[in-house]
Every structure is written in structure tokens, then in C-alpha cells.
Write a protein that holds these residues in place. Structure first.
Motif, PDB file in Angstrom:
ATOM      1  N   GLU A 127      42.841  49.880  41.374  1.00  0.00           N
ATOM      2  CA  GLU A 127      41.786  49.171  40.648  1.00  0.00           C
ATOM      3  C   GLU A 127      41.651  47.755  41.172  1.00  0.00           C
ATOM      4  O   GLU A 127      42.641  47.073  41.403  1.00  0.00           O
ATOM      5  N   VAL A 128      40.426  47.312  41.396  1.00  0.00           N
ATOM      6  CA  VAL A 128      40.136  45.949  41.836  1.00  0.00           C
ATOM      7  C   VAL A 128      39.004  45.399  40.981  1.00  0.00           C
ATOM      8  O   VAL A 128      37.995  46.078  40.756  1.00  0.00           O
ATOM      9  N   ASP A 129      39.184  44.196  40.488  1.00  0.00           N
ATOM     10  CA  ASP A 129      38.159  43.535  39.676  1.00  0.00           C
ATOM     11  C   ASP A 129      37.660  42.315  40.437  1.00  0.00           C
ATOM     12  O   ASP A 129      38.382  41.346  40.618  1.00  0.00           O
ATOM     13  N   LEU A 130      36.419  42.383  40.912  1.00  0.00           N
ATOM     14  CA  LEU A 130      35.814  41.281  41.646  1.00  0.00           C
ATOM     15  C   LEU A 130      34.712  40.616  40.830  1.00  0.00           C
ATOM     16  O   LEU A 130      33.793  40.014  41.390  1.00  0.00           O
TER      17      LEU A 130
ATOM     18  N   SER B 107      36.967  53.241  54.389  1.00  0.00           N
ATOM     19  CA  SER B 107      38.146  53.621  55.159  1.00  0.00           C
ATOM     20  C   SER B 107      38.786  54.877  54.577  1.00  0.00           C
ATOM     21  O   SER B 107      38.870  55.030  53.354  1.00  0.00           O
ATOM     22  N   PRO B 108      39.271  55.795  55.446  1.00  0.00           N
ATOM     23  CA  PRO B 108      39.952  57.005  54.938  1.00  0.00           C
ATOM     24  C   PRO B 108      41.269  56.676  54.223  1.00  0.00           C
ATOM     25  O   PRO B 108      41.803  57.519  53.509  1.00  0.00           O
ATOM     26  N   HIS B 109      41.773  55.455  54.432  1.00  0.00           N
ATOM     27  CA  HIS B 109      43.034  55.066  53.796  1.00  0.00           C
ATOM     28  C   HIS B 109      42.826  54.423  52.430  1.00  0.00           C
ATOM     29  O   HIS B 109      43.798  54.130  51.727  1.00  0.00           O
ATOM     30  N   CYS B 110      41.598  54.198  52.059  1.00  0.00           N
ATOM     31  CA  CYS B 110      41.321  53.495  50.795  1.00  0.00           C
ATOM     32  C   CYS B 110      41.733  54.377  49.612  1.00  0.00           C
ATOM     33  O   CYS B 110      41.325  55.540  49.517  1.00  0.00           O
ATOM     34  N   THR B 111      42.546  53.829  48.722  1.00  0.00           N
ATOM     35  CA  THR B 111      43.034  54.565  47.547  1.00  0.00           C
ATOM     36  C   THR B 111      42.379  54.092  46.255  1.00  0.00           C
ATOM     37  O   THR B 111      42.793  54.481  45.166  1.00  0.00           O
ATOM     38  N   LEU B 112      41.338  53.247  46.382  1.00  0.00           N
ATOM     39  CA  LEU B 112      40.724  52.626  45.213  1.00  0.00           C
ATOM     40  C   LEU B 112      40.011  53.661  44.354  1.00  0.00           C
ATOM     41  O   LEU B 112      39.327  54.548  44.863  1.00  0.00           O
ATOM     42  N   GLU B 113      40.205  53.562  43.038  1.00  0.00           N
ATOM     43  CA  GLU B 113      39.536  54.448  42.088  1.00  0.00           C
ATOM     44  C   GLU B 113      38.526  53.700  41.220  1.00  0.00           C
ATOM     45  O   GLU B 113      37.556  54.294  40.764  1.00  0.00           O
ATOM     46  N   THR B 114      38.763  52.406  40.957  1.00  0.00           N
ATOM     47  CA  THR B 114      37.870  51.628  40.093  1.00  0.00           C
ATOM     48  C   THR B 114      37.564  50.286  40.742  1.00  0.00           C
ATOM     49  O   THR B 114      38.475  49.595  41.192  1.00  0.00           O
ATOM     50  N   LEU B 115      36.267  49.930  40.802  1.00  0.00           N
ATOM     51  CA  LEU B 115      35.851  48.634  41.328  1.00  0.00           C
ATOM     52  C   LEU B 115      34.895  47.996  40.332  1.00  0.00           C
ATOM     53  O   LEU B 115      33.886  48.584  39.952  1.00  0.00           O
ATOM     54  N   ARG B 116      35.233  46.771  39.885  1.00  0.00           N
ATOM     55  CA  ARG B 116      34.382  46.058  38.936  1.00  0.00           C
ATOM     56  C   ARG B 116      33.762  44.851  39.638  1.00  0.00           C
ATOM     57  O   ARG B 116      34.447  44.112  40.327  1.00  0.00           O
ATOM     58  N   MET B 117      32.447  44.673  39.419  1.00  0.00           N
ATOM     59  CA  MET B 117      31.736  43.556  40.054  1.00  0.00           C
ATOM     60  C   MET B 117      30.730  42.977  39.068  1.00  0.00           C
ATOM     61  O   MET B 117      29.520  43.013  39.288  1.00  0.00           O
TER      62      MET B 117
END
Length: 951
Positions: free
Chosen positions: A709-712, A731-741
Motif C-alpha cells: 500500500e502506498v498513499d501519495l 513493472s512485473p516486480h511491483c507488489t502494490l495492491e492499493t494506491l491513494r492519490m
């Protein structure tokens, strides 16, 4: 038969002479080793003379010994010596060593090691460690390059204070084997001298004015021998090992010591190992271990082996008679039970009674009173060991000393020095302090004499009011005396004394106390006095002890006390370290430590990082949101400095890190900060799963990233930022499930909390008729009554007004004021009709206020007002408010141009939207009419304003 003449060359005669000499040395060595095996093969838990000896080899557990002492471990109290030591990293890396390697150079060290000093608190295992070192050598296991080991104790050397010896004569006196072998030159061999217990030394060790002595056959006083031996003037080829408690370490100049080591005692696994060895019944052992873990103060104390034994002795007895959940948890309870156990032992073992008989007999009470007097008087003198004269001064018959050491063997132990002179001590300093506190308590309730001050009163004759006042002064004077002590020698006595004030603890001593006195009023005033002293500028050690005093009084949880403390003061960085220790020591679960609630400084953060990294049990989630530029405007527009980001990066990449969530909102990291944090986030050891921070696009494409999870939010990413972010997300390595903007834009580029600036408008339907609203409902002035129509939301008595905006997220606003005003927030349900506290801002649980006047600031909530220290020489007429509703924080600031100075932060759980509100104070001439304070006014600033102007 004729005679035969044999001619032997001179060189063979010399060889034969040395063969004979080596044989004498070998014989001496064998005898010395044999005697030392007998001397050190057994140990006694608790006391030497009582019970059966235990094989040292069977019970010895490797202690945690480090090279390089804790830099701040020399002046505090012994029980709390691990307070900050365990939560701070030393200036140089620690090296763990085994006791048999004490003289072996660590990697990178140049030159041989001659003198080693080992420090550690009482009962931590210094003496046993030196005994194991000697025993292993005597059993031919280790260090066979050493020809002789000569172990001395300062207790033995003290009795020779008035006599003169040469070094050779001193060795011959203590180790007759060397005299029998005729060994007089020790510079030909590898010799080790062990001097145990420097803190018990009564010899005048003067390293600056003592005569120089170089001849091992020249006689002098024992103190001159020791100083020259330690300085290296006498027998420079010898190796020396000195053990001491931290407070006495400075008796030897640093330049005379090659290596300093510290015995830290048992680690957590070793504590469990000890109790499982002590209690063979698995269920009983597990219950005791579980109980100790629920009481942090007991669990921490159990790093001391002697305290493990005391705890085991008490819990073993209590489990026989007590129901589940009634085991002692505080130190006072533990030591009272320990005293009771020993009284039972006397009654059953020595008086022929049964366990159900009353255990406090007249002779037992007399014995405890005598020991308590001795403990207190010697503690006041700073003495931890006692001689015949010390006992005689306290009315103890020396002929009956064996009864004292034979009956209360675990409380008071007797050791024999040279020439059978009797030397006495308590098995641990804490036992002496408990008995000293008991003596002070008994003296006061029996005679009215306050040993902590000159005030006196007879509780038996005075009326209730006088007794309450005397009791309150009694405990206050004890607090004051403990705070005056530079080395903390009264700290634990104070904790015990306050613990003894509780009725429940006095009930445990029923039969020993002639009467029991306790008072709810005294209790409340004592707690309040301690809390008041906590807000003064005391050292971290003193603050820690005051927190533990409240714990002994069971006033409330330590976490609650910390929160109260933080709501009324701004701790220094050192005090922050102390507070973290308190939080980690609390019995309360601490799954989340939210530094953002306390508006800490960057220095405080740097102090706290080692705690996060070193924590093994408590801190599993670490939320950190630091408003550096608003509380401490020193970082040139960058909230988190490069040093802070580097430190955070180190923590994130540490194998021991357990950080799962990191909130860095309100920090302008800038590129250099992001780069440092990225390095930590890309580490394979990084366990972070949730990040609330500015854009860290490269991390998203890292093969080692574990981010979910990343909150921007609140960032103006612009096109370039979006492109970089997109690359990471694809990226195929990205494990992000939640992005807040959320909440982007130019406004969000403002530094710190000013990015949350909001537009407010005063609500005319709430304004009292004595307030005039102008400037599009953004300014309020105290005026004559206005022709406002009736409205159910209008304040009909207090000159107050609310804004129409209901706030639920993060919001910031500034206010310009003059006169005498309240700057507040409130729930919409605050009362509107009448003059009661339910309608006045800050006087109820529906509102929070900052009171501003030319004299200074104060804050108020639920009718509890706290006066705040002035942030500078003058009062700013612009104040700022920042509320983070989800986090439950409300902060007030004084505004000087672009600088925000933190005034106070409320920490709570907001359950409704908050409405900014204001009050223009007045002076009442009567309850039927009032006169407004002349010239009071208040104006809301627009988000674009940041400098102070007149209202």
C-alpha cells in the motif's frame, strides 16, 4: 673401590637448577589449583551458610557480557541501570565476549590487554563470572598460559587497612602455597590478579598523590600497593581484572584501564531457562514465566540473577496458598511477600511451629526493626557492607549475628574475611532499600518522626486533619529527598515507601505493623505532587523513577501517565528516551506507537530509532509522523533532514526490524531524503508493507520490495511524477495492491502542515449578541448588543461564536487576535443556553481551547486548565490550529512570520465533526450584567497569508 670424579659443565648445572625451580612452581600451581577448585566449585543461592551448596558447573548460565560499557550507566540507580541502556545504542559497536576470553584482544585492537574493568549492577553475576573464570583455569580447561591466578576481594583487603605489606607478603598471606614454594619473583610468570568488588572498597585509593612503588619486596600500606599495581608501576607484567558496580567505576582513572566490559545479566531466554531449571513441574514453571511476563517491572528486574531467585522463592510460596490472578506484580508486593516467606521459615524451621501459625512474633518484629534501622542508616552513609561496629551502633548484639544470618539467611548474609573477621551485607541492594523504607514507614506510624525531614507529629494523638496533612508532607518530603540525590541512592527506597502507603500492602504486613494508616486524600495529593514534579526539568533517570512511583501506587497505567505527562510538557530528547523506556516497560500492550500524537522533534526521533530496531516484544507497528518544521524550525525548509532519512533507512534495512507501517505525512523529504529511504526500502530485510509518503517510484519496480500500500495523497505529482509512477506500477516486480492519490494540487506543495490550510467562515446564527461579525463573517469584535434574531444555536450568555464548517480530516488555520480570546474547537452539540460549564468553550468534554492573552497562553479541556510556558520573550498575536481527526490530535502553535512554535497537543478520539469556535473574554461586575473586555477582537486568516499583521 676408587673414587670417581664426574665433571659437569656449568650450563648443565644451570639447566638442572631451573628444572628444580620449575618443579617447585609446578607443585605450587597444583596446590593452588586444588584449593581454588574446592573454593569455587560450589555456590549458594541467596546465602553462603544456609542450605546445601550447588555445583557452579550445574547451574552456571553464560551471562551477557559486552566489551564497552553503556555510556550513561555510571550514575543511575542499580535497579534502573538498564533503563535507557537497553534502549540506546553506544557510540561504538558492542562486542559480546565470553568470560574466559576477558584478556583476549578483540579484532582491530592493537597491543596486549593488561587491565580489564568489568561493571555491572549488584547481583548481576560479576563475582560468579570471576569465580567461573578461576574454576575453569583450576580445572585445566582454559587459559593454561596463565601460571597463577590470585583472586582477592575488597572485603578481605579492607580489614588490612591499617597494616603494611610488600606485594610478595600480601600474596603469601592469602595464598600460602606460594610461600611454601618460596616464590618471590612474579615477573617471571604470567600472573593474573582479580580484585572483586571495587564498590565495597574502604581503602583510600589516591592515584594522583600516592608514592611510587616499583619493588615487589618493599612494604607499604595496602592502598599504596593497589594503586601502584593498577597504575602499572608495580609488577607491570601482571594482568589485572577489577569488578565493580557502575557508580564506583570512576575510582580508577580511565587511563589505567585497557578494556571496560559490562555484565548485562540474563537475556530473556536465559530468564526462562532459569525458572524451568528451578521448577521441574512444567505447568508451574510455565505459569510463573507467564506471570513475570505480564509484569514488565518484574520481567525487567529478572535480568538480575539474584532477583530471579527472590521471585522464584516468593512465587513458589504464594502458589501454594493463593488463587489464580493474585500473584504479586509490583516490587513492593514482591518484597513484602519475600519478608513473609522468611518469617514463615523462621517459625517453622527454627521455632517448631506450623505454617498456619502467626509468623510475626515479638523477637521477629525486633529483628526486622533492627535490620531496618541498620539498612536505613548505612544507606544514608552510602555503605553496602557492614562490620561489627556498624551492627553495634544499631543495637545489634554481635554475638547474635549468627542468628540474624542463620534465620533470615536470604535477607541478610554474613561473609567471613581474613582472620575470621565478620563482614555483613544484604544479598542485594534492593533488599537493603526495602528494609530501609520499611524502617522509615514504621518509625513514622509508631512515633510520628519523619526520617526524611525534620517535621514530626504523633499519628496516635493528632486529629484526622492533622494526620492527613502530616502523612501528605511525609510522602512529599520523601519525593523531594529522592529528587535531590545525585546518584539515585534513594530512588528505590521512595518506590517502596510509596508502595507501603497502600492499604492492601499494609494488610500483607498485618502483625508486623502496630497500626495501619492510609487516607484517600493523602493518596490523591501524593499522586498529584508526583505528577507536578514530573513536569519539572529533571533528568531522564528521575522521570523514570517518578513514573515507577506512580506504578507502585497503582494510580493508573504507565501509558496513561505518559500521555498525561506529554499533554502538559515538551520533553527533551533525553527525556524522550526515558519515556520510551517507560512505554516499553508498561504492562499494557503497545502494538502501535504513534509518535505523531506527541509532536516530537527530530532529535527525539533519532533517539527513538534504536528502540524501534532493538525492540523484540513490544513495538510491532511503528507509526511516525513528525511535524519538524512547525515545532522546530531549523532544517531550511526540509522537515526530515538527511541524517534522519539515513537513520530511518538503516532501521528499515535491519534484519531485526519489525516495522510494518510507516507514516511520513507532513514531511518535505526532498530528493536526497527519498534516495536514502529508497535504499532502505529496497533492502531484502525490509519488512515494510504500508508506506504513506511522497512518491518513491523506483521502489515499486524493485524485486525485493514488499510494499502492498502506498498513499501519495496531498502531493502535486505533475506529469513527470505520474510518468515515473506509471513505470513502477507497470513493472512485473511491483507488489502494490492499493494506491491513494487524494488532495493533490499546488496548495499541497506548501511545507509541513500548512498544506492543509482551509477556508473558514463564522456562523452568524451562533454568535452571541455582544459580538459583531464583519469582513464577510471572517472577523469578530466585542461590541454593544447586536440586533440578531433568536436562533436555537445562538450562545445566549457566553460571548462565543462557532464556524459553519464541520471538520473531519486534516485541517489547518491561522487566527489573528488581540485582547483576551479563546481559540477553540467543539462538537456541534455543545450547550447554547445559560451560563453553565456545558456551554463554555474548554470547560466541558465537548470542546478544547487555547486561551490567549498578553500574559501568555493556557489550554483547557473538561474544566482542566494548564498554563503553558512562553515560547519566546514575547507573545505572538497570531496563532495556528492543526487538527488531524483520524489520528485524534489537536495542536496549537504560536506564529512568528514563517515559523510555527508548538504550544500544545491534545490527544483524544474524536467521535464527531469538529467546529472551530472563539470566545472574546469579559469581566463580570455582577451575574446580571457584564462588561466586555475592551478591544478584544479576532480575525481568520486566508490560506495565502503567513505573516503577522495587526488586527
Amino acid at each position: 673401590m676408587g673414587s670417581v670424579t664426574i665433571k659437569i659443565e656449568e650450563k648443565y648445572i644451570i639447566c638442572f637448577y631451573f628444572f628444580l625451580t620449575e618443579t617447585q612452581d609446578a607443585v605450587c600451581r597444583r596446590k593452588l589449583k586444588s584449593n581454588q577448585r574446592k573454593r569455587f566449585q560450589n555456590v549458594f543461592e541467596g546465602l553462603a551458610k544456609a542450605g546445601n551448596p550447588t555445583s557452579l558447573k550445574n547451574i552456571y548460565t553464560e551471562l551477557y557480557i559486552t566489551e564497552g560499557e553503556s555510556s550513561e550507566n555510571c550514575n543511575g540507580h542499580e535497579v534502573t541501570a538498564i533503563k535507557i541502556t537497553n534502549s540506546r545504542k553506544p557510540d561504538t559497536p558492542e562486542t559480546t565476549i565470553r568470560q574466559e576470553d576477558i584478556f583476549k584482544a578483540s579484532p582491530g585492537r592493537d597491543g596486549p590487554i593488561r587491565t580489564v574493568m568489568t561493571m555491572g549492577v549488584a547481583g548481576i553475576g560479576k563475582t560468579v563470572s570471576s569465580q567461573k573464570f578461576t574454576l575453569d583455569w583450576a580445572e585445566d580447561k582454559v587459559n593454561q598460559d596463565i601460571l597463577f591466578i590470585f583472586p582477592f576481594t575488597f572485603r578481605e583487603l579492607n580489614v588490612l587497612k591499617e597494616r603494611k605489606f610488600s606485594l610478595v607478603e600480601l600474596v603469601h598471606l592469602f595464598f600460602p602455597e606460594t610461600k611454601e614454594a618460596g616464590i618471590c619473583r612474579f615477573d617471571q610468570f604470567q600472573v593474573v590478579f582479580i580484585f572483586d568488588g571495587l564498590d565495597e572498597c574502604r581503602l583510600p585509593l589516591d592515584f594522583h598523590n600516592t608514592e611510587i612503588l616499583t619493588d615487589v619486596t618493599e612494604s607499604s600500606s595496602v592502598d599504596v600497593l593497589l594503586t601502584n599495581l593498577i597504575r602499572g608501576k608495580l609488577l607491570p607484567s601482571a594482568r589485572l581484572w577489577v569488578t565493580t558496580r557502575p557508580a564506583a567505576a570512576n575510582q580508577i582513572p580511565p587511563e589505567c584501564v585497557d578494556v571496560v566490559t559490562e555484565v548485562r545479566g540474563f537475556t530473556d531466554p536465559q530468564k526462562e531457562e532459569y525458572f524451568r531449571k528451578r521448577f521441574r513441574d512444567e505447568e508451574q514453571a510455565s505459569r510463573i514465566i507467564s506471570h513475570i511476563k505480564t509484569s514488565r517491572s518484574l520481567h525487567i528486574m529478572c535480568h538480575i540473577p539474584v532477583f530471579c531467585w527472590i521471585t522464584a522463592t516468593v512465587l513458589e510460596d504464594v502458589l501454594k496458598t493463593r488463587r489464580r490472578g493474585e500473584l504479586p506484580k509490583t516490587l513492593t508486593e514482591m518484597y513484602i511477600h519475600f519478608l513473609v516467606v522468611q518469617a514463615k521459615l523462621k517459625k517453622v524451621k527454627y521455632d517448631g511451629g506450623s505454617e498456619t501459625d502467626p509468623h510475626w512474633s515479638p523477637d521477629t518484629r525486633e529483628m526486622i526493626e533492627s535490620l531496618g534501622k541498620l539498612a536505613f542508616e548505612q544507606l544514608q552513609k552510602g555503605n553496602l557492607i557492614f562490620y561489627e561496629s556498624d551492627l553495634t551502633e544499631c543495637g545489634i548484639d554481635i554475638k547474635a549475628a549468627s542468628v540474624y544470618s542463620g534465620v533470615f539467611t536470604q535477607i541478610f548474609k554474613e561473609e567471613r574475611g581474613l582472620y575470621q573477621d565478620k563482614v555483613f551485607c544484604f544479598i542485594h541492594l534492593s533488599v537493603q532499600e526495602f528494609l530501609a523504607a520499611l524502617h522509615v514507614h514504621l518509625t513514622f506510624i509508631n512515633s510520628g518522626v519523619n526520617l526524611m525531614s525534620e517535621a514530626q507529629i504523633n499519628p496516635k494523638e493528632a486529629n484526622t486533619e492533622k494526620v492527613d496533612a502530616a502523612m501528605t508532607n511525609f510522602y512529599k518530603s520523601a519525593v523531594d529527598e529522592a529528587l535531590k540525590s545525585p546518584n539515585g541512592h534513594l530512588d528505590l527506597l521512595l518506590r517502596f515507601l510509596l508502595g507501603l502507603s497502600l492499604q492492601t500492602n499494609q494488610n500483607l504486613l498485618q502483625g508486623l505493623l502496630s497500626q495501619r494508616i492510609s487516607s484517600t486524600k493523602t493518596y490523591q495529593e501524593t499522586v498529584g505532587y508526583i505528577q507536578k514534579k514530573m513536569r519539572e526539568n529533571h533528568s531522564p533517570e528521575k522521570i523514570i523513577n517518578l513514573f515507577h512511583c506512580l506504578s507502585e501506587l497503582k494510580s493508573c497505567s504507565l501509558v496513561e501517565e505518559v500521555q498525561k505527562y506529554l499533554s502538559s510538557t515538551s520533553p527533551s530528547p533525553d527525556q524522550w528516551a526515558a519515556l520510551v523506556f517507560i512505554l516499553l516497560s508498561s504492562e499494557d500492550n503497545l502494538d502501535v506507537f504513534e509518535l505523531k500524537k506527541y509532536s516530537a522533534s527530530e532529535k527525539a526521533l533519532l533517539r527513538l530509532l534504536p528502540v524501534v530496531q532493538a525492540s523484540r516484544e513490544v513495538v510491532y507497528v511503528y507509526t511516525c509522523q513528525v511535524n519538524f518544521n512547525v515545532a522546530f524550525s531549523v532544517l531550511s525548509g526540509c522537515n526530515l533532514s538527511r541524517k534522519s532519512c539515513e537513520a530511518l533507512s538503516t532501521v528499515l534495512s535491519s534484519q531485526s526490524s519489525k516495522v510494518r507501517l510507516l507514516d511520513l505525512s507532513n514531511n518535505d523529504l526532498q530528493d536526497i531524503g527519498v534516495k536514502h529511504l529508497s535504499a532502505g526500502l529496497e533492502s531484502p530485510h525490509c519488512t515494510l508493507e504500508t508506506l504513506s509518503c511522497e512518491a518513491l517510484a523506483p521502489v515499486l519496480s524493485s524485486q525485493t520490495s514488499s510494499l502492498r500500500e502506498v498513499d501519495l495523497s496531498n502531493n502535486d505529482l505533475q506529469d513527470s511524477g505520474v510518468k515515473l509512477l506509471s513505470v513502477g506500477l507497470e513493472s512485473p516486480h511491483c507488489t502494490l495492491e492499493t494506491l491513494r492519490m487524494e488532495h493533490g494540487g499546488l496548495q499541497r506543495l506548501k511545507p509541513g502542515i500548512r498544506k492543509y490550510a482551509c477556508e473558514l467562515e463564522l456562523d452568524p446564527n451562533t454568535a452571541n449578541r455582544t459580538l459583531k461579525l464583519t469582513d464577510n463573517n471572517r472577523k469578530v469584535t466585542a461590541r454593544e448588543a447586536q440586533p440578531y434574531p433568536d436562533h436555537p444555536e445562538r450562545f445566549d450568555f457566553w460571548p462565543q461564536v462557532l464556524c459553519s464548517n464541520g471538520l473531519t480530516g486534516r485541517c489547518y488555520w491561522e487566527v489573528k487576535w488581540r485582547g483576551h480570546v479563546n481559540v477553540s474547537v467543539a462538537y456541534k452539540g455543545i450547550g447554547r443556553r445559560g451560563e453553565g460549564d456545558e456551554c463554555k468553550l474548554g470547560k466541558n468534554d465537548q470542546s478544547w481551547s487555547l486561551i490567549c492573552s498578553q500574559e501568555g497562553y493556557s489550554v483547557c479541556h473538561s474544566d482542566r486548565e494548564i498554563k503553558l510556558p512562553l515560547p519566546s520573550s514575547s507573545v505572538s498575536h497570531t496563532v495556528a490550529v492543526y487538527v488531524d481527526c483520524p489520528a485524534g490530535t489537536l495542536s496549537f502553535y504560536s506564529v512568528f512570520s514563517d515559523t510555527l512554535i508548538h504550544l500544545h497537543t491534545f490527544n483524544t478520539n474524536f467521535t464527531e465533526p469538529l467546529y472551530p469556535g472563539f470566545e472574546l473574554w469579559f469581566i463580570c461586575s455582577s451575574w446580571s450584567e457584564f462588561r466586555l473586555r475592551a478591544g478584544s477582537s479576532l480575525s481568520l486568516c486566508s490560506p495565502t497569508e503567513s505573516t503577522e499583521t495587526s488586527v
